[in-house]
Design a protein around this motif. Structure first.
Motif, PDB file in Angstrom:
ATOM      1  N   TYR A 151       0.353  -1.260   0.162  1.00 33.83           N
ATOM      2  CA  TYR A 151       0.000   0.272  -0.183  1.00 33.83           C
ATOM      3  C   TYR A 151       0.714   1.052   0.223  1.00 33.83           C
ATOM      4  O   TYR A 151       2.028   1.262   0.027  1.00 33.83           O
TER       5      TYR A 151
ATOM      6  N   LEU B  76      -5.235   5.213  -2.380  1.00 29.93           N
ATOM      7  CA  LEU B  76      -4.943   4.776  -1.648  1.00 29.93           C
ATOM      8  C   LEU B  76      -4.605   3.761  -2.679  1.00 29.93           C
ATOM      9  O   LEU B  76      -5.256   3.507  -3.154  1.00 29.93           O
TER      10      LEU B  76
ATOM     11  N   LEU C  25      -0.282   1.704   7.981  1.00 25.84           N
ATOM     12  CA  LEU C  25      -0.951   2.821   7.068  1.00 25.84           C
ATOM     13  C   LEU C  25      -0.352   4.163   7.479  1.00 25.84           C
ATOM     14  O   LEU C  25      -0.689   5.202   6.628  1.00 25.84           O
TER      15      LEU C  25
ATOM     16  N   ILE D 244      -0.120   5.606   0.207  1.00 28.24           N
ATOM     17  CA  ILE D 244      -1.082   6.854   0.360  1.00 28.24           C
ATOM     18  C   ILE D 244      -0.568   8.205  -0.393  1.00 28.24           C
ATOM     19  O   ILE D 244       0.679   8.347  -0.354  1.00 28.24           O
TER      20      ILE D 244
END
Length: 551
Positions: free
Chosen positions: A181, A231, A277, A183
């Protein structure tokens, strides 16, 4: 009035069907005709009839092929197939496609109308269901956006377990399961309207940028006035970078067409767990805070920020301090538009921007702190606020023995200024929300009442009004309006003998079917059931009163 389109290759048959039926008196509009499927398809795409009557055997494109294409593109259209052939295979194929009726030729106008009237009931029921579903979805859109924002907040704060995050996302039909992941925070701003969150160009840009977000490896979250967060998901770190680079390149190409638009982005750090995250978001936020320090459009990654090499082991030298970069306008812009959560990132990057070792001199630290203190005070005076709650530099001189402690002091006074700004804005916002609520109380029966209408009434953007309304009331606007209308409806059901359709109209729902659907959805029972329940409860109360009186 339902629209009917006829496709028949035999001219005599087509003329007979068209002219031997009084379409209008039976509630139909004969909107067009064609001699084969190939000619008919573009006409049907343009006219969008409710019913298509087509022969099965035609040159160029037969009725079954035409039906397949219609059902694929316009599944709501009902199809009646006419044929002189009795083969069962044709009927089976028609059923598989979704053809409504399969009738044998020759057929009289009266027989055709009888079949169409039966089909009309089915069409109207489907239309009613679709209209109710669409209206409910539209009404619940704001609630959906609120829940989506809650999911993002939980993703970046770490206040939920991975299982809880996956469950929240599943309820919103969002897939957040992945191996890697990252951001990315993005914001676009009009150069002509620097402090106006909306302009015509921005509305158009947001629509175009939204089309880039519709990919399986991207989940987009609206951050109100702070732009949006993306995301990115991927199976590997390398794939993650590829997805990000491709997206950002396409975004830059799109925005290059708008000379009056400035954009800024902050890229976080790749992580391979949902629970990590918050780290990616913290890195992206640090890079994103640079938007107050630059005037040009730029997208920075957390790695680029860290590689600039601000923290070096040099002795202090005034030659290493770039005073041209000490721009009080950047402080003022942050005080006007920044968020408290960003203060620490902004202050750190502001000082770093002055040079690699600017904060190594005690005298220079005190000079900077004093200058920033007066900038904060000047900002508060413009808001007609006093400086009493701002800690003066002379009270913190002992805490300025290091660059780190000086930065902590500046962060404190900037955060305090932002708190005071929000407190003042909150008071104004309470007045605005109060005005909105008063408007709802007086106009809840207006079917056209909407967030956009109220935003225009109070001269706010819909996005900003939605945000402050939720903050002040704890509810999304549409939920508040729906609850208020349902409350009024229950009052009318309890206290009057008015029909449900009358009550529906009085509380702002011209479609009584939708009102009944929404009432059951929100109250767990139909209006009729509610009225019966209220009446039974009233009788029970009266009986108890009578029993007490007798005793």
């Amino acid at each position: 009035m339902l629209k009917v389109f006829l496709v028949e290759d035999e001219f005599v048959v087509r003329e007979g069907i068209k002219n031997n039926v009084d379409w209008e008196s039976h509630g139909y509009e004969f909107c067009g005709e064609a001699g084969d499927g190939e000619l008919a398809l573009p006409m049907i795409q343009k006219l969008k009839p409710d019913i298509v009557i087509t022969d099965i055997r035609m040159p160029f494109m037969d009725g079954l092929t035409l039906s397949k294409l219609i059902k694929k593109e316009m599944p709501w259209i009902e199809i009646i197939i006419l044929t002189g052939y009795e083969e069962f295979e044709y009927a089976k194929e028609g059923i598989k496609i979704g053809v409504a009726e399969y009738l044998s030729k020759p057929i009289s106008g009266q027989e055709l109308l009888r079949e169409m009237d039966a089909l009309t009931i089915k069409i109207e029921e489907k239309q009613k269901e679709r209209r109710i579903r669409e209206m409910y979805i539209r009404e619940m859109e704001e609630n959906f956006r609120t829940e989506r924002k809650k999911l993002f907040q939980s993703l970046v704060t770490g206040d939920k377990s991975a299982a809880e995050l996956l469950e929240m996302a599943d309820k919103l039909d969002i897939d957040i399961s992945s191996m890697w992941y990252n951001i990315v925070l993005l914001k676009t701003q009009s150069m002509e309207h620097a402090y106006n969150e909306y302009s015509n160009s921005l509305v158009e840009i947001e629509r175009e940028l939204g089309s880039l977000d519709n990919e399986a490896h991207i989940v987009a979250f609206d951050r109100n006035l702070e732009g949006k967060a993306l995301l990115f998901k991927a199976d590997s770190r390398e794939e993650l970078w590829t997805f990000q680079d491709n997206y950002l390149e396409r975004m830059k190409e799109l925005l290059a067409e708008y000379e009056d638009i400035r954009y800024f982005g902050g890229i976080g750090m790749p992580v391979n767990r949902l629970r990590e995250l918050p780290v990616s978001f913290e890195k992206a936020s640090r890079a994103f805070a640079h938007r107050y320090l630059v005037k040009e459009s730029v997208i920075l990654s957390s790695e680029e920020i860290e590689q600039i090499g601000y923290v070096e082991k040099e002795e202090f030298s005034m030659s290493s301090v770039d005073l041209r970069r000490f721009d009080r306008g950047k402080i003022r812009e942050f005080l006007k538009l920044g968020e408290k959560e960003e203060a620490v990132y902004f202050v750190e990057e502001f000082f770093n921007d002055l040079g690699s070792n600017a904060m190594k001199s005690t005298m220079f630290r005190q000079y900077i702190a004093m200058d920033l203190y007066f900038s904060v005070c000047e900002f508060l005076e413009e808001l007609q606020l006093g400086r009493d709650e701002i800690e003066p530099p002379d009270n913190a001189l002992g805490a300025m023995q290091s660059g780190e402690s000086a930065m902590e002091y500046v962060v404190r006074i900037v955060e305090k200024a932002l708190e005071l700004r929000e407190k003042t804005a909150s008071g104004r916002n309470r007045d605005i929300v109060g005005e909105v609520i008063h408007y709802i109380e007086n106009h809840y029966g207006d079917e056209e009442l909407s967030l956009n209408l109220l935003a225009s009434h109070v001269n706010f953007s819909p996005n900003y009004l939605s945000m402050i309304f939720s903050q002040q009331t704890g509810q999304p606007f549409i939920k508040y309006l729906t609850d208020y209308r349902m409350g009024k409806a229950k009052e009318l059901l309890r206290c009057t003998g008015k029909r449900s359709s009358e009550i529906s109209s009085e509380v702002g729902y011209k479609d009584s079917h939708y009102f009944s659907y929404l009432f059951k959805k929100t109250q767990g029972m139909t209006p009729t059931q509610y009225r019966g329940k209220s009446g039974a409860e009233g009788e029970q109360i009266n009986e108890k009163k009578n029993e007490t009186t007798v005793q």
